[in-house]
Design a protein around this motif. Structure first.
Motif, PDB file in Angstrom:
ATOM      1  N   ALA A 188       4.531  -3.684  -9.685  1.00 27.97           N
ATOM      2  CA  ALA A 188       4.223  -3.362  -8.319  1.00 27.97           C
ATOM      3  C   ALA A 188       4.731  -4.510  -7.640  1.00 27.97           C
ATOM      4  O   ALA A 188       5.254  -4.407  -6.380  1.00 27.97           O
ATOM      5  CB  ALA A 188       2.731  -3.015  -7.973  1.00 27.97           C
ATOM      6  N   ALA A 189       4.363  -5.781  -8.062  1.00 29.21           N
ATOM      7  CA  ALA A 189       4.980  -7.039  -7.417  1.00 29.21           C
ATOM      8  C   ALA A 189       6.539  -7.206  -7.383  1.00 29.21           C
ATOM      9  O   ALA A 189       6.975  -7.543  -6.338  1.00 29.21           O
ATOM     10  CB  ALA A 189       4.314  -8.323  -7.789  1.00 29.21           C
ATOM     11  N   ALA A 190       7.053  -6.960  -8.485  1.00 29.51           N
ATOM     12  CA  ALA A 190       8.469  -6.827  -8.703  1.00 29.51           C
ATOM     13  C   ALA A 190       9.232  -5.926  -7.578  1.00 29.51           C
ATOM     14  O   ALA A 190      10.244  -6.125  -6.923  1.00 29.51           O
ATOM     15  CB  ALA A 190       9.087  -6.484 -10.029  1.00 29.51           C
ATOM     16  N   CYS A 191       8.505  -4.590  -7.474  1.00 30.51           N
ATOM     17  CA  CYS A 191       9.010  -3.678  -6.615  1.00 30.51           C
ATOM     18  C   CYS A 191       8.853  -4.315  -4.927  1.00 30.51           C
ATOM     19  O   CYS A 191       9.987  -4.049  -4.283  1.00 30.51           O
ATOM     20  CB  CYS A 191       8.482  -2.344  -6.681  1.00 30.51           C
ATOM     21  SG  CYS A 191       9.073  -1.515  -8.304  1.00 30.51           S
ATOM     22  N   ALA A 192       7.747  -4.652  -4.799  1.00 29.85           N
ATOM     23  CA  ALA A 192       7.476  -5.152  -3.447  1.00 29.85           C
ATOM     24  C   ALA A 192       8.473  -6.224  -3.088  1.00 29.85           C
ATOM     25  O   ALA A 192       8.961  -6.484  -1.865  1.00 29.85           O
ATOM     26  CB  ALA A 192       5.987  -5.758  -3.340  1.00 29.85           C
ATOM     27  N   LEU A 193       8.823  -7.347  -4.015  1.00 32.45           N
ATOM     28  CA  LEU A 193       9.654  -8.389  -3.515  1.00 32.45           C
ATOM     29  C   LEU A 193      11.018  -7.649  -3.476  1.00 32.45           C
ATOM     30  O   LEU A 193      11.734  -8.257  -2.598  1.00 32.45           O
ATOM     31  CB  LEU A 193       9.731  -9.225  -5.137  1.00 32.45           C
ATOM     32  CG  LEU A 193       8.600 -10.202  -5.157  1.00 32.45           C
ATOM     33  CD1 LEU A 193       8.621 -11.008  -6.316  1.00 32.45           C
ATOM     34  CD2 LEU A 193       8.545 -11.089  -3.874  1.00 32.45           C
ATOM     35  N   THR A 209       0.609  -9.069  -2.665  1.00 31.68           N
ATOM     36  CA  THR A 209       0.320  -9.051  -1.245  1.00 31.68           C
ATOM     37  C   THR A 209       1.065  -9.646  -0.431  1.00 31.68           C
ATOM     38  O   THR A 209       1.455  -9.212   0.894  1.00 31.68           O
ATOM     39  CB  THR A 209      -1.306  -9.722  -1.231  1.00 31.68           C
ATOM     40  OG1 THR A 209      -2.026  -9.132  -2.147  1.00 31.68           O
ATOM     41  CG2 THR A 209      -1.833  -9.496   0.133  1.00 31.68           C
ATOM     42  N   ALA A 210       1.707 -10.777  -0.580  1.00 25.98           N
ATOM     43  CA  ALA A 210       2.451 -11.720   0.273  1.00 25.98           C
ATOM     44  C   ALA A 210       3.993 -10.975   0.434  1.00 25.98           C
ATOM     45  O   ALA A 210       4.445 -10.790   1.360  1.00 25.98           O
ATOM     46  CB  ALA A 210       2.921 -12.768  -0.372  1.00 25.98           C
ATOM     47  N   ALA A 211       4.325 -10.131  -0.710  1.00 31.71           N
ATOM     48  CA  ALA A 211       5.570  -9.424  -0.584  1.00 31.71           C
ATOM     49  C   ALA A 211       5.478  -8.060   0.343  1.00 31.71           C
ATOM     50  O   ALA A 211       6.441  -8.003   1.238  1.00 31.71           O
ATOM     51  CB  ALA A 211       6.158  -9.030  -1.918  1.00 31.71           C
TER      52      ALA A 211
END
Length: 201
Positions: free
Chosen positions: A116-121, A182-184
């Motif tokens: 999820a973090a990779a996708c949000a980035l 969260t940041a992304a």
């Protein structure tokens, strides 16, 4: 508007990323005898990255100079694209996880946070590129930047983000992944707004 947005989603890019990711995840089942839990974990991480690279093209809009004048705000248009892609992403990730044999499968919740973090980035990068430039299709540059960032982070890994499950840093690493997510997400929410001034080349 919803049907029109569905036709503008770059399904080919998303499909290519998903196909490559499923091949990577499926290699753990095809070559199960030669796979270890560590290799299976990294196969899933690579699968998450390939899909994120496809997702970097989600906000590409060849008709950007035309759609910039429509009454629907940019944030709403981008949110509709994300809404179209979200079920596809969930289905893809479920299939990728299930392709890894159960005895080799890493903790699913933790690896899902990484994905999820990779996708949000990818989404945040695409939104930032659209806000700061007038390029209608920044996906290629965003994907290249995301891939470079992933490779450098994996090689250097100053924050132990890619720790294996048995590593004492595993929990701390995923707290950091959650902060990145969260940041992304906040970055995408910020950069998806309409610019206050007209951008020039």
């Amino acid at each position: 508007m919803i049907r029109y947005t569905g036709r503008t989603v770059p399904w080919r890019a998303l499909g290519a990323g998903a196909a490559a990711g499923l091949l990577l995840a499926g290699s753990a089942r095809l070559f199960a005898d030669g796979f270890s839990p560590w290799l299976a974990l990294n196969a899933l991480r690579a699968a998450a990255l390939t899909f994120a690279l496809g997702l970097a093209f989600l906000l590409d809009d060849p008709a950007r100079r035309t759609t910039a004048t429509v009454p629907v705000r940019r944030r709403a248009r981008q949110a509709l694209r994300v809404a179209w892609a979200a079920p596809f992403a969930a289905l893809y990730w479920t299939a990728a996880v299930l392709l890894v044999p159960a005895d080799l499968r890493p903790p699913v919740g933790a690896v899902t946070v990484e994905a999820a973090a990779a996708c949000a980035l990818a989404l945040a990068g695409a939104a930032a590129a659209l806000r700061r430039t007038d390029e209608p299709e920044p996906g290629t540059g965003v994907a290249a930047a995301l891939l470079t960032l992933a490779v450098l982070t994996a090689l250097l890994d100053p924050w132990n983000l890619f720790a294996p499950p048995e590593d004492p840093h595993w929990t701390t690493a995923h707290e950091r992944w959650a902060m990145i997510l969260t940041a992304a997400a906040l970055g995408w929410a910020t950069w998806s707004r309409e610019p206050t001034t007209t951008l020039r080349r």
